[in-house]
Design a protein around this motif. Sequence first.
Motif, PDB file in Angstrom:
ATOM      1  N   SER A  42      -6.934  -4.873 -12.170  1.00  0.00           N
ATOM      2  CA  SER A  42      -6.622  -6.178 -13.207  1.00  0.00           C
ATOM      3  C   SER A  42      -5.172  -6.631 -12.466  1.00  0.00           C
ATOM      4  CB  SER A  42      -7.115  -5.686 -14.517  1.00  0.00           C
ATOM      5  OG  SER A  42      -8.449  -5.180 -14.515  1.00  0.00           O
ATOM      6  N   GLY A  43      -4.655  -6.258 -11.420  1.00  0.00           N
ATOM      7  CA  GLY A  43      -3.402  -7.152 -11.199  1.00  0.00           C
ATOM      8  C   GLY A  43      -2.276  -6.486 -11.306  1.00  0.00           C
ATOM      9  N   LEU A  44      -2.449  -5.696 -11.711  1.00  0.00           N
ATOM     10  CA  LEU A  44      -1.311  -4.933 -12.252  1.00  0.00           C
ATOM     11  C   LEU A  44      -0.548  -3.660 -10.680  1.00  0.00           C
ATOM     12  CD1 LEU A  44      -2.420  -2.262 -15.210  1.00  0.00           C
ATOM     13  CD2 LEU A  44      -0.807  -4.626 -14.829  1.00  0.00           C
ATOM     14  N   TYR A  45       0.970  -3.967 -10.936  1.00  0.00           N
ATOM     15  CA  TYR A  45       0.753  -3.323  -9.753  1.00  0.00           C
ATOM     16  C   TYR A  45       2.044  -2.729  -9.970  1.00  0.00           C
ATOM     17  CZ  TYR A  45       3.982  -7.682  -9.052  1.00  0.00           C
ATOM     18  OH  TYR A  45       4.684  -8.593  -9.554  1.00  0.00           O
ATOM     19  N   THR A  46       2.945  -1.425  -9.391  1.00  0.00           N
ATOM     20  CA  THR A  46       4.257  -1.054  -9.248  1.00  0.00           C
ATOM     21  C   THR A  46       5.181  -1.428  -8.653  1.00  0.00           C
ATOM     22  OG1 THR A  46       2.765   1.516 -10.486  1.00  0.00           O
ATOM     23  CG2 THR A  46       5.385   1.522  -9.724  1.00  0.00           C
ATOM     24  N   ARG A  47       6.564  -2.035  -9.106  1.00  0.00           N
ATOM     25  CA  ARG A  47       7.356  -2.640  -8.254  1.00  0.00           C
ATOM     26  C   ARG A  47       8.401  -1.950  -8.055  1.00  0.00           C
ATOM     27  NH1 ARG A  47      11.374  -2.984  -9.117  1.00  0.00           N
ATOM     28  NH2 ARG A  47      11.794  -4.175 -11.244  1.00  0.00           N
ATOM     29  N   LEU A  48       8.995  -1.410  -7.017  1.00  0.00           N
ATOM     30  CA  LEU A  48       9.276  -0.245  -6.666  1.00  0.00           C
ATOM     31  C   LEU A  48      10.923  -1.017  -5.678  1.00  0.00           C
ATOM     32  CD1 LEU A  48       7.896   2.165  -5.116  1.00  0.00           C
ATOM     33  CD2 LEU A  48       8.400   2.224  -7.278  1.00  0.00           C
ATOM     34  N   ILE A  49      12.028  -0.506  -6.952  1.00  0.00           N
ATOM     35  CA  ILE A  49      13.032  -0.694  -6.050  1.00  0.00           C
ATOM     36  C   ILE A  49      13.967   0.242  -5.401  1.00  0.00           C
ATOM     37  CG2 ILE A  49      15.580  -1.567  -6.421  1.00  0.00           C
ATOM     38  CD1 ILE A  49      13.725  -3.511  -6.913  1.00  0.00           C
ATOM     39  N   ARG A  60      15.022 -12.069  -1.061  1.00  0.00           N
ATOM     40  CA  ARG A  60      14.855 -10.284  -1.365  1.00  0.00           C
ATOM     41  C   ARG A  60      14.527  -9.624  -0.243  1.00  0.00           C
ATOM     42  NH1 ARG A  60      13.342  -7.537  -7.039  1.00  0.00           N
ATOM     43  NH2 ARG A  60      15.086  -7.069  -7.051  1.00  0.00           N
ATOM     44  N   ILE A  61      14.804  -8.511  -0.154  1.00  0.00           N
ATOM     45  CA  ILE A  61      14.154  -7.887   0.901  1.00  0.00           C
ATOM     46  C   ILE A  61      12.449  -7.466   0.737  1.00  0.00           C
ATOM     47  CG2 ILE A  61      14.865  -6.526   3.686  1.00  0.00           C
ATOM     48  CD1 ILE A  61      17.571  -7.264   3.012  1.00  0.00           C
ATOM     49  N   ALA A  62      11.675  -7.819   0.720  1.00  0.00           N
ATOM     50  CA  ALA A  62      10.510  -6.844   0.348  1.00  0.00           C
ATOM     51  C   ALA A  62       9.843  -6.606   1.769  1.00  0.00           C
ATOM     52  CB  ALA A  62       9.951  -7.662  -0.335  1.00  0.00           C
ATOM     53  N   PRO A  63      10.093  -5.342   2.363  1.00  0.00           N
ATOM     54  CA  PRO A  63       9.424  -5.320   3.280  1.00  0.00           C
ATOM     55  C   PRO A  63       7.846  -4.727   2.885  1.00  0.00           C
ATOM     56  CG  PRO A  63      10.708  -3.467   3.294  1.00  0.00           C
ATOM     57  CD  PRO A  63      10.905  -4.481   2.387  1.00  0.00           C
ATOM     58  N   ALA A  64       6.478  -4.570   4.447  1.00  0.00           N
ATOM     59  CA  ALA A  64       5.768  -4.481   4.550  1.00  0.00           C
ATOM     60  C   ALA A  64       5.184  -3.127   3.831  1.00  0.00           C
ATOM     61  CB  ALA A  64       4.419  -4.947   5.485  1.00  0.00           C
ATOM     62  N   VAL A  65       4.855  -2.654   3.120  1.00  0.00           N
ATOM     63  CA  VAL A  65       4.393  -1.137   1.489  1.00  0.00           C
ATOM     64  C   VAL A  65       3.773  -0.309   3.657  1.00  0.00           C
ATOM     65  CG1 VAL A  65       3.188   0.018   0.659  1.00  0.00           C
ATOM     66  CG2 VAL A  65       4.035  -2.793   0.020  1.00  0.00           C
ATOM     67  N   MET A  66       4.451   1.117   3.278  1.00  0.00           N
ATOM     68  CA  MET A  66       2.976   1.823   3.742  1.00  0.00           C
ATOM     69  C   MET A  66       3.697   3.380   2.984  1.00  0.00           C
ATOM     70  SD  MET A  66       4.981   0.465   7.142  1.00  0.00           S
ATOM     71  CE  MET A  66       4.636   1.547   7.973  1.00  0.00           C
ATOM     72  N   GLN A  67       2.194   3.969   3.732  1.00  0.00           N
ATOM     73  CA  GLN A  67       1.951   4.536   3.050  1.00  0.00           C
ATOM     74  C   GLN A  67       2.786   5.628   2.003  1.00  0.00           C
ATOM     75  OE1 GLN A  67      -2.157   4.913   2.722  1.00  0.00           O
ATOM     76  NE2 GLN A  67      -1.543   6.162   1.595  1.00  0.00           N
ATOM     77  N   ASP A  68       3.133   5.867   3.131  1.00  0.00           N
ATOM     78  CA  ASP A  68       4.716   6.858   2.577  1.00  0.00           C
ATOM     79  C   ASP A  68       4.440   6.097   0.917  1.00  0.00           C
ATOM     80  OD1 ASP A  68       4.544   8.626   4.408  1.00  0.00           O
ATOM     81  OD2 ASP A  68       6.399   7.868   5.281  1.00  0.00           O
ATOM     82  N   ASP A  69       4.950   4.619   0.628  1.00  0.00           N
ATOM     83  CA  ASP A  69       5.562   4.078  -0.460  1.00  0.00           C
ATOM     84  C   ASP A  69       4.215   4.086  -1.767  1.00  0.00           C
ATOM     85  OD1 ASP A  69       8.219   3.200   0.535  1.00  0.00           O
ATOM     86  OD2 ASP A  69       6.647   1.270   1.812  1.00  0.00           O
ATOM     87  N   LEU A  70       2.984   4.584  -1.035  1.00  0.00           N
ATOM     88  CA  LEU A  70       1.285   4.414  -2.290  1.00  0.00           C
ATOM     89  C   LEU A  70       1.633   5.956  -2.237  1.00  0.00           C
ATOM     90  CD1 LEU A  70      -1.001   2.720   0.201  1.00  0.00           C
ATOM     91  CD2 LEU A  70       0.142   1.643  -1.694  1.00  0.00           C
ATOM     92  N   ASP A  71       2.027   6.863  -1.483  1.00  0.00           N
ATOM     93  CA  ASP A  71       1.978   8.195  -2.021  1.00  0.00           C
ATOM     94  C   ASP A  71       2.966   9.373  -2.573  1.00  0.00           C
ATOM     95  OD1 ASP A  71      -0.143   8.527   0.001  1.00  0.00           O
ATOM     96  OD2 ASP A  71       1.226   9.153   1.453  1.00  0.00           O
ATOM     97  N   SER A  72       3.976   8.317  -2.635  1.00  0.00           N
ATOM     98  CA  SER A  72       4.973   8.337  -3.156  1.00  0.00           C
ATOM     99  C   SER A  72       4.842   8.592  -4.969  1.00  0.00           C
ATOM    100  CB  SER A  72       7.015   7.525  -2.948  1.00  0.00           C
ATOM    101  OG  SER A  72       6.290   6.266  -3.331  1.00  0.00           O
ATOM    102  N   VAL A  73       4.851   7.004  -5.260  1.00  0.00           N
ATOM    103  CA  VAL A  73       4.202   6.907  -6.553  1.00  0.00           C
ATOM    104  C   VAL A  73       3.110   7.954  -7.044  1.00  0.00           C
ATOM    105  CG1 VAL A  73       2.819   5.358  -8.259  1.00  0.00           C
ATOM    106  CG2 VAL A  73       4.182   4.364  -6.489  1.00  0.00           C
ATOM    107  N   GLU A  74       2.239   8.306  -6.639  1.00  0.00           N
ATOM    108  CA  GLU A  74       1.397   9.539  -6.455  1.00  0.00           C
ATOM    109  C   GLU A  74       1.953  10.296  -6.992  1.00  0.00           C
ATOM    110  OE1 GLU A  74      -2.628  11.042  -6.110  1.00  0.00           O
ATOM    111  OE2 GLU A  74      -2.007   9.682  -4.546  1.00  0.00           O
ATOM    112  N   GLN A  75       3.105  11.048  -6.014  1.00  0.00           N
ATOM    113  CA  GLN A  75       3.107  12.022  -6.530  1.00  0.00           C
ATOM    114  C   GLN A  75       4.632  11.823  -7.619  1.00  0.00           C
ATOM    115  OE1 GLN A  75       5.083  12.539  -2.328  1.00  0.00           O
ATOM    116  NE2 GLN A  75       2.961  12.557  -1.249  1.00  0.00           N
ATOM    117  N   ARG A  76       5.926  10.889  -7.594  1.00  0.00           N
ATOM    118  CA  ARG A  76       6.326  11.230  -8.146  1.00  0.00           C
ATOM    119  C   ARG A  76       6.209  10.726 -10.161  1.00  0.00           C
ATOM    120  NH1 ARG A  76      12.807   9.305  -7.998  1.00  0.00           N
ATOM    121  NH2 ARG A  76      12.421   9.918  -5.361  1.00  0.00           N
ATOM    122  N   PHE A  77       5.182   9.541  -9.667  1.00  0.00           N
ATOM    123  CA  PHE A  77       4.773   9.293 -10.706  1.00  0.00           C
ATOM    124  C   PHE A  77       3.725   9.826 -11.409  1.00  0.00           C
ATOM    125  CE2 PHE A  77       7.639   6.104  -9.668  1.00  0.00           C
ATOM    126  CZ  PHE A  77       8.618   6.586  -9.757  1.00  0.00           C
ATOM    127  N   GLY A  78       2.741  10.152 -10.894  1.00  0.00           N
ATOM    128  CA  GLY A  78       1.335  10.812 -11.568  1.00  0.00           C
ATOM    129  C   GLY A  78      -0.038  10.256 -11.468  1.00  0.00           C
TER     130      GLY A  78
END
Length: 507
Positions: free
Chosen positions: A79-86, A229-247
């Motif tokens: 629904s348009g929601l996403y996590t922005r990681l700094i 703002r520097i915003a590199p292409a998102v890698m699988q590690d970034d997706l995995d880190s949200v699940e691992q860190r925030f559940g």
Amino acid sequence: MNETLSPALLERLPAAVQAPAYDRTALAPGMAHLGVGAFHRCHQAEYTDDLLSIQFDRWGVIGINIRPPSLADTLGRQSGLYTRLIRDNSHIEARVIGSIIRVVDSQASAAPALDVLSAPDIDLVTMTVTEKGYCHIPSSGELDLDHPDIVHDLANPQTPRSVPGILAKALELRRATHARPLTLLSCDNIPTNGVILANVVRTFAERRGNDIAQWIEANAAFPSAMVDRIAPAVMQDDLDSVEQRFGYRDAAVAVGEPFRQWVIEQRFAGRMPRWDLVGASFVDDVMPFEHLKMRVLNGAQTTLATLGVLAGFEHTSDAIADPLLAAFIRRMLVEETLPTLTPVPGMEPLAYVEQSLGRLRNTAIRHRNHQIATDGSQKIVQRLLNPIRDRLSQGASIDLLSVPVAGWMAYLTQASARFGKRWPVSDPYAGQVAAIADTTGDDAQALASGILAIDTIFDPSLAANETFRRAVTSALGGLLSDNPMATVRRNLKQADTTRLKRPARSA
């Protein structure tokens, strides 16, 4: 298995993740955005989320992609929601952004995009479609009438597929249905991007006829903007880190650095979000800000990317950690780039250089050099060739600025069979440069001459300048050797000699 990010999950996010501070169910659309990639999600959508939290208004964003990737299976399902990681070295900050309320895939047909863009409740269209999305000639900024998509759209105006064609058609539909004005705000790294957007849309409309160009002149505004703002292409590690860190799972994570900036020309056709209340600047003239950012930060990125690849480094942070490249980039910016710039209100040039280099050293931002080097032909005019032109007009040296121009050439020639195709290259001119390289063989002078003859990149007056030709040819020959960094070292020493003979002039 962890739950996927959704509106229902917002009230149950872990305490470490910031949630939208407003009622998304009450948020109505007021703007559309073309090109919903990582940068938009880390920049304009975040600014809008900030604004909604302090001044709630009808500024929900409808995101539209007319090129891959599709949105339905990622951002759409959430629904348009996403996590922005700094990410800042070892520090990480997570926040769910809620300003995008709907997403539209319009790759197969322009119709879904046109439905959104022509709707009366849309007062503003922002866009991050990359430099090549404007179908313009980099050396002049004019619409490329030979571009295949432009040729198609002029012949098939009801089914456009280019950005200029789609926007012109949307404005035509607005005139026919409700005649509400529209502000079209480019957020791409192109100098005077509003002028270029206006040029390509109006030129296309003039070719269409039907007096639509005159209506656009009176009812559409094309402000320029500088975004950062520097915003590199998102890698699988970034997706995995949200699940691992925030559940929870998130298929649309965006990653950025702490720094952000947005400078917008005050030239609007109607209602505009008050982004100035949350850190953006509304100014009368964007150009000094543009030149500073493009020539310093972006010039450094392009230089480090192409030379970094030649030196065997994968990321920008790896390249700038190399003492030779770090020394080269700093001296290039201070000695040759800064003297081409006009003063920018509130910014001290040397401090800006140091701030920019510090940002590029951020080891948590894994910005691949190949990603930065993508579409370099669309970038080098504003980042490198324009400051070179200014230096030559000042009678000043280009010992250092000429090297990244040759670096771009050397980077593209690696797509040539002659040079072993060491890496894949993504650039509209890659095939043309590779063909030139295959024809010229080991002759660096012939190779440089062939590339400099591409007048849609190199203005003929610059390409004919003997000082420029000699400097680029010399650097290219060295960069294509087995020891490319010897050329970087040589040109640094050459700059020392030049400086002793004739101190560089200041702007």
